[in-house]
Write a protein that holds these residues in place. Structure first.
Motif, mmCIF file in Angstrom:
data_model
loop_
_atom_site.group_PDB
_atom_site.id
_atom_site.type_symbol
_atom_site.label_atom_id
_atom_site.label_comp_id
_atom_site.label_asym_id
_atom_site.label_seq_id
_atom_site.Cartn_x
_atom_site.Cartn_y
_atom_site.Cartn_z
ATOM 1 N N PHE A 122 72.753 64.854 80.604
ATOM 2 C CA PHE A 122 74.042 64.291 80.231
ATOM 3 C C PHE A 122 74.506 63.297 81.300
ATOM 4 O O PHE A 122 74.259 63.472 82.484
ATOM 5 N N ILE A 168 77.734 67.189 73.084
ATOM 6 C CA ILE A 168 77.723 68.370 73.946
ATOM 7 C C ILE A 168 78.297 69.563 73.210
ATOM 8 O O ILE A 168 77.716 70.652 73.185
ATOM 9 N N TYR A 199 81.340 70.497 82.658
ATOM 10 C CA TYR A 199 80.023 69.929 82.391
ATOM 11 C C TYR A 199 79.797 68.658 83.185
ATOM 12 O O TYR A 199 78.702 68.411 83.701
#
Length: 279
Positions: A4, A16, A221
Motif C-alpha cells: 500500500f 483496503i 494502515y
C-alpha cells in the motif's frame, strides 16, 4: 500490507477496506469495539451461550517494571469476574507457547492487588486466534491445561490457554466462526452479529468525513505501511553496503586502487563492478 502507498487516495482506501477480514488484527480491534461481537466470539470458543461481558479494553498496555511489557489486543471481564485475553495471530512466532505463558503471567500480576490473598486470583483465559495450526496437532481447538503427571488429575489453578485454529473449517459452530474470520464478504458470514458489524464498517465512504473508527484504522494502515517501507529501505541499504564493502576488499586484493577511487564517486561505475564480480 507493504504494497500500500503511504498516502492513500479514495480508491485505495476502498480497496483496503474491501480486503479486510476479521483475521486482520487492526480491523478486528475496530470490530470488537462493539462488545457484543467480543461476547459472541467468546461464547462460541468456550461453548458457553450464557457468558456475558461486563467490561472490555482494547489495546491494553500491561507494564512490567522488571521485564518485557505487553499490549493486549483485547482484555475483558465477564459478569462472574473471569478475565479473558484475546489475541489475533497470523504469524506462528506471535503465538509461541512461551508467549502464551507470559500473557497468563502478566494477567495474574495485573489481577492480584496488594494485600489480596492468592485465592482471590480470578479464573483467566488466554485465547490465541490463529491463521494456521500453530501447535501442529490437526485440531480445530486446543485447550491447554496443567495436570499432575503422576495422577493425571487437573492442577486446578484456574489458568487456561486456548488456541483456536481458524484454518480448520467445518459445519460446527467453531468451524462456521473460523469461516467468518476469513470471509471477505459479509454475505458469506454465518454470524448475524459479526456480519452486521462488519457490514456497517465496510460501508464506510472514503469521500466523506466522519466515521472516526475507520478513519483511525486507515491512519494506522498508513503508519504501518510507512514503518514497513522504512524497514525494507534500511534492509536494502544494509545489503547494498555489505556488497560494496566486499567489492572494495576484492578490488584491493587485486591492486585495483584506481577502480576503488572511481567507484567511490561514480554510482554507475560501482554497479558495473558489482556485476563484474557477480555481487
Amino acid at each position: 500490507m507493504s504494497t500500500f502507498k503511504v498516502n492513500y487516495d479514495s480508491a485505495e482506501k476502498q480497496k483496503i477496506i474491501s480486503s479486510l477480514t476479521l483475521m486482520d488484527d487492526l480491523f478486528m480491534k475496530v470490530v470488537l469495539q462493539d462488545s457484543k461481537c467480543t461476547e459472541y466470539i467468546l461464547q462460541t470458543i468456550l461453548d458457553n451461550a450464557k457468558l456475558k461481558l461486563k467490561k472490555q479494553i482494547l489495546q491494553k498496555n500491561l507494564p512490567n517494571l522488571h521485564g518485557h511489557s505487553l499490549i493486549l489486543d483485547c482484555l475483558c471481564e465477564d459478569e462472574t469476574n473471569n478475565i479473558y485475553n484475546i489475541e489475533i495471530q497470523n504469524n506462528i512466532s506471535g503465538a509461541q507457547p512461551k508467549r502464551a505463558r507470559y500473557h497468563a503471567a502478566l494477567l495474574d500480576m495485573r489481577s492480584l492487588k496488594r494485600g489480596n490473598d492468592f485465592t482471590q486470583l480470578p479464573r483467566s483465559y488466554v485465547i490465541f486466534i490463529t491463521a494456521k495450526d500453530v501447535l501442529h496437532g490437526q485440531q480445530q481447538i486446543y485447550h491447554v491445561e496443567r495436570i499432575i503427571r503422576e495422577s493425571g488429575k487437573p492442577f486446578s489453578d484456574e489458568s487456561h490457554i486456548i488456541y483456536f485454529n481458524t484454518s480448520y473449517i467445518d459445519n460446527s459452530p467453531l468451524g462456521k466462526l473460523a469461516e467468518d474470520f476469513h470471509a471477505l464478504e459479509t454475505s458469506k458470514m454465518h454470524s448475524p452479529i459479526l456480519s452486521k458489524r462488519v457490514e456497517v464498517l465496510k460501508s464506510f465512504n472514503a469521500n466523506q468525513k466522519g466515521d472516526q473508527e475507520m478513519n483511525v484504522l486507515l491512519e494506522q494502515y498508513r503508519q504501518k505501511a510507512l514503518r514497513e517501507g522504512m524497514e525494507k529501505g534500511m534492509e536494502k541499504g544494509s545489503l547494498a553496503n555489505k556488497k560494496a564493502m566486499k567489492l572494495m576488499g576484492l578490488l584491493a586484493e587485486e591492486g585495483r586502487i584506481e577502480d576503488i577511487k572511481k567507484a567511490s564517486v561514480d554510482q554507475e561505475y560501482l554497479q558495473n563492478l558489482l556485476l563484474e564480480f557477480d555481487l
